[in-house]
Design a protein around this motif. Structure first.
Motif, PDB file in Angstrom:
ATOM      1  N   MET A 280       0.850  -1.180   0.000  1.00  0.00           N
ATOM      2  CA  MET A 280       0.000   0.000   0.000  1.00  0.00           C
ATOM      3  C   MET A 280       0.887   1.231   0.000  1.00  0.00           C
ATOM      4  SD  MET A 280      -2.888   1.067   2.822  1.00  0.00           S
ATOM      5  CE  MET A 280      -1.642   1.600   3.984  1.00  0.00           C
ATOM      6  N   ASN A 281       0.516   2.268  -0.793  1.00  0.00           N
ATOM      7  CA  ASN A 281       1.322   3.480  -0.829  1.00  0.00           C
ATOM      8  C   ASN A 281       1.005   4.364   0.367  1.00  0.00           C
ATOM      9  OD1 ASN A 281      -1.098   4.796  -1.411  1.00  0.00           O
ATOM     10  ND2 ASN A 281      -0.718   4.825  -3.616  1.00  0.00           N
ATOM     11  N   ASN A 282       1.724   5.472   0.467  1.00  0.00           N
ATOM     12  CA  ASN A 282       1.570   6.358   1.630  1.00  0.00           C
ATOM     13  C   ASN A 282       0.197   7.019   1.675  1.00  0.00           C
ATOM     14  OD1 ASN A 282       4.111   5.994   2.834  1.00  0.00           O
ATOM     15  ND2 ASN A 282       5.070   7.356   1.338  1.00  0.00           N
ATOM     16  N   GLU A 283      -0.500   7.071   0.535  1.00  0.00           N
ATOM     17  CA  GLU A 283      -1.837   7.673   0.505  1.00  0.00           C
ATOM     18  C   GLU A 283      -2.926   6.697   0.929  1.00  0.00           C
ATOM     19  OE1 GLU A 283       0.414   8.089  -2.012  1.00  0.00           O
ATOM     20  OE2 GLU A 283       0.930  10.055  -1.170  1.00  0.00           O
ATOM     21  N   GLY A 284      -2.564   5.459   1.245  1.00  0.00           N
ATOM     22  CA  GLY A 284      -3.554   4.484   1.679  1.00  0.00           C
ATOM     23  C   GLY A 284      -4.173   3.676   0.558  1.00  0.00           C
ATOM     24  N   LYS A 285      -3.605   3.723  -0.648  1.00  0.00           N
ATOM     25  CA  LYS A 285      -4.137   2.957  -1.776  1.00  0.00           C
ATOM     26  C   LYS A 285      -3.336   1.668  -1.920  1.00  0.00           C
ATOM     27  CE  LYS A 285      -4.916   3.116  -6.771  1.00  0.00           C
ATOM     28  NZ  LYS A 285      -4.775   3.908  -8.009  1.00  0.00           N
ATOM     29  N   VAL A 286      -4.061   0.542  -2.015  1.00  0.00           N
ATOM     30  CA  VAL A 286      -3.413  -0.746  -2.202  1.00  0.00           C
ATOM     31  C   VAL A 286      -2.962  -0.858  -3.651  1.00  0.00           C
ATOM     32  CG1 VAL A 286      -3.692  -3.243  -2.126  1.00  0.00           C
ATOM     33  CG2 VAL A 286      -4.753  -1.825  -0.357  1.00  0.00           C
ATOM     34  N   VAL A 287      -1.633  -0.955  -3.860  1.00  0.00           N
ATOM     35  CA  VAL A 287      -1.063  -1.004  -5.203  1.00  0.00           C
ATOM     36  C   VAL A 287      -0.948  -2.441  -5.701  1.00  0.00           C
ATOM     37  CG1 VAL A 287       0.904  -0.341  -6.633  1.00  0.00           C
ATOM     38  CG2 VAL A 287       0.226   1.103  -4.698  1.00  0.00           C
ATOM     39  N   TYR A 288      -0.458  -3.336  -4.865  1.00  0.00           N
ATOM     40  CA  TYR A 288      -0.332  -4.750  -5.219  1.00  0.00           C
ATOM     41  C   TYR A 288      -0.921  -5.581  -4.092  1.00  0.00           C
ATOM     42  CZ  TYR A 288       3.226  -2.976  -8.451  1.00  0.00           C
ATOM     43  OH  TYR A 288       3.898  -2.289  -9.421  1.00  0.00           O
ATOM     44  N   LYS A 289      -1.558  -6.676  -4.448  1.00  0.00           N
ATOM     45  CA  LYS A 289      -2.038  -7.612  -3.436  1.00  0.00           C
ATOM     46  C   LYS A 289      -2.193  -8.996  -4.064  1.00  0.00           C
ATOM     47  CE  LYS A 289      -7.033  -6.849  -4.004  1.00  0.00           C
ATOM     48  NZ  LYS A 289      -8.279  -6.538  -3.298  1.00  0.00           N
TER      49      LYS A 289
END
Length: 557
Positions: A280-289
């Protein structure tokens, strides 16, 4: 894991830009040279900048990333110097000649930086290479200095027509030039040697031919130039451009066969992963899972970095860790652990009671062992002093009625009594400590002599004993002393004792004047068993001299 689509696309764009630069140079040839060189430079610079961006984004190990990005910037510098030489600087000027000398800055240092990069192949994690390898910068700098100062000595290039006509007359090569070529060759030989040695994984070994392709292309181009086809070859791509292309292609091939680790194609990695995790990036968005990753909120991931967060009714534990640009998180199924904890909790009360009983039993057993040890210790003490105890019992059991005789008998009884007290103290110290101070023996003998003096006998004991000694030696010395005193009293009129203890050897000298009875070596030999001690007895009608020696075994304090 293959290269991502983004990587393949950017690499293809870089190759197209290089090919387009070659096509443009071939098409316009010498027409509009200024515009041609500027456009070619723009295309090549764009290709190098794209590659720098790729290196910064993809390479994992910091040392490799730093070295290769520095090499890429040197390639860009090479293109800038070349373009300035042919576009902005007069062709036969001194500035053009020094621009030509500056070609050797990237020519010498790019292979060195690539060599330092491949040395990191196979190194665990972020472990840096040995600092001694960086000493290679010293010969590179010396060679570069020799080339840049060629106008002073002409040991690199000798211009047949002089410096004024350096670009028109013939050029012969000197010692410094050949050293530079040997240096570049050594860097490539070292680079290839390291690649082959570190290529121990079977899959990589099968693909080792891939890095050879760009090197073979560069070798064929070099052979063509040496063979006299320079004009035909350089009309498409010049030597600096081919060198930069070969260098970049060689590094990309090492990345391709995974000798240089990269973080390419994360999306495919995470989608194929069998664990429940994500990034998850610093903005709270999950980038990879991964496919097994449970839905999580940004607040849960942030909190999991400091404390355990439970999901799915407490059966799943969420953990996270700060990484560059965001957070990595993962989940652990703890349902089985919860079940086992429940079973352990049910058994807790029973185990607590059993542990309490075991603790009490252990304490009781320890007390019994201690009591038994103490009883054994006191039995040994009583057994070693049976003679003196029996003597005291005999004296006290039938006291004399005459007051003078009673007083004399009581004074004599004090001698075995103090022996019993002092020997018990020495015995306890010997069982408690590995070695006992010689002062304790000196105090015991002095106190015994004090009671000997009550019988009207002159008594003296020396002072100044030092060091610590095995307890059995001190006990043996005191036993021999007591044996001699009991045989001598009350008829003797003087007892002199000298205790010599220097921190290593121990000696006891007993001088008795006019003893009642004399002792023999056989009478006291039993005390010296297993102590390493020796005894010498000198006797005449008026005196007895006993010398007891214990060589070695002592320590200074």
């Amino acid at each position: 894991m293959t290269d991502s689509k983004e990587t393949k696309l950017l690499n293809l764009i870089s190759v197209i830009l290089v090919a387009l630069a070659g096509v443009i140079r071939f098409a316009v040839k010498r027409i509009d040279l200024f515009g041609c060189n500027t456009l070619v430079f723009s295309l090549l610079a764009a290709s190098i900048i794209i590659w720098i961006f790729q290196l910064h984004k993809r390479l994992i190990q910091p040392q490799i990333r730093k070295n290769l990005i520095a090499a890429a910037f040197l390639m860009l510098l090479w293109m800038i110097i070349r373009t300035m030489k042919y576009v902005f600087i007069p062709l036969n000027s001194t500035g053009a000649r020094y621009a030509w000398y500056l070609y050797y800055l990237p020519m010498l240092f790019i292979p060195l930086l690539m060599f330092l990069s491949v040395l990191s192949i196979g190194c665990p994690g972020n472990k840096p290479i040995c600092r001694k390898w960086y000493l290679l910068f010293i010969p590179a700098l010396l060679i570069l200095t020799g080339i840049l100062t060629n106008d002073l000595h002409q040991k690199a290039f000798l211009f047949q027509g002089g410096l004024a006509f350096w670009n028109e007359a013939g050029i012969s090569y000197g010692f410094v030039y050949f050293v530079s070529q040997i240096w570049i060759a050594l860097m490539f030989v070292g680079m290839l040697s390291v690649v082959f040695i570190r290529c121990v994984i079977l899959k990589n070994r099968r693909n080792i031919y891939i890095p050879m392709i760009p090197l073979l292309f560069g070798a064929a181009y070099t052979v063509g130039v040496i063979a006299g086809y320079e004009d035909g070859l350089t009309v498409v791509l010049t030597v600096p451009e081919v060198c930069c292309f070969v260098y970049a292609a060689f590094i990309e091939s090492l990345i391709c066969i995974r000798l240089i680790p990269c973080n390419d194609n994360y999306k495919e990695l995470w989608s194929m992963s069998s664990i429940g995790a994500g990034i998850m990036n610093n903005e709270g968005k999950v980038v990879y899972k991964s496919q097994k990753s449970m839905p999580v909120t940004a607040e849960q991931v942030f909190r999991a970095e400091k404390e355990t967060v439970l999901l799915d009714g407490g059966n799943v534990s969420l953990c996270s860790h700060v990484i560059h640009g965001g957070y990595g998180y993962w989940t652990k199924n703890i349902s089985e652990l919860n079940r086992m904890n429940k079973e352990l909790e049910d058994l807790g009360n029973v185990l607590t009671e059993e542990n309490a009983m075991l603790d009490a039993e252990n304490k009781l057993r320890e007390q019994l062992v201690f009591i038994q040890q103490q009883n054994n210790l006191y039995d040994d003490m009583n057994q070693s002093m049976t003679k003196q105890l029996n003597k005291l019992d005999d004296i006290l059991a039938a006291p004399l009625e005459n007051e003078a005789d009673f007083e004399r008998e009581m004074k004599y009884a004090c001698i075995p009594m103090v022996y019993i007290k002092r020997r018990s103290n020495l015995f306890l110290l010997a069982n408690k400590e590995q070695k006992v101070a010689a002062d304790e023996l000196q105090i015991a003998i002095s106190e015994s002599l004090e009671y000997v003096s009550l019988c009207g006998i002159k008594a003296y004991c020396s002072r100044g004993a030092a060091g610590v000694y095995p307890g059995e030696k001190l006990l043996a010395a005191y036993d021999v002393f007591e044996e001699a005193i009991e045989y001598a009293v009350p008829d003797t009129d003087a007892v002199f004792v000298i205790l010599e203890a220097n921190g290593r050897d121990l000696s006891l000298h007993i001088n008795i004047n006019a003893p009642r009875n004399y002792i023999s070596e056989s009478m006291v030999q039993k005390y010296l068993c297993d102590t390493g001690g020796t005894i010498e007895i000198e006797q005449d009608e008026q005196s007895e001299i006993i010398t007891l020696r214990f060589p070695g075994g002592g320590d200074s304090v």
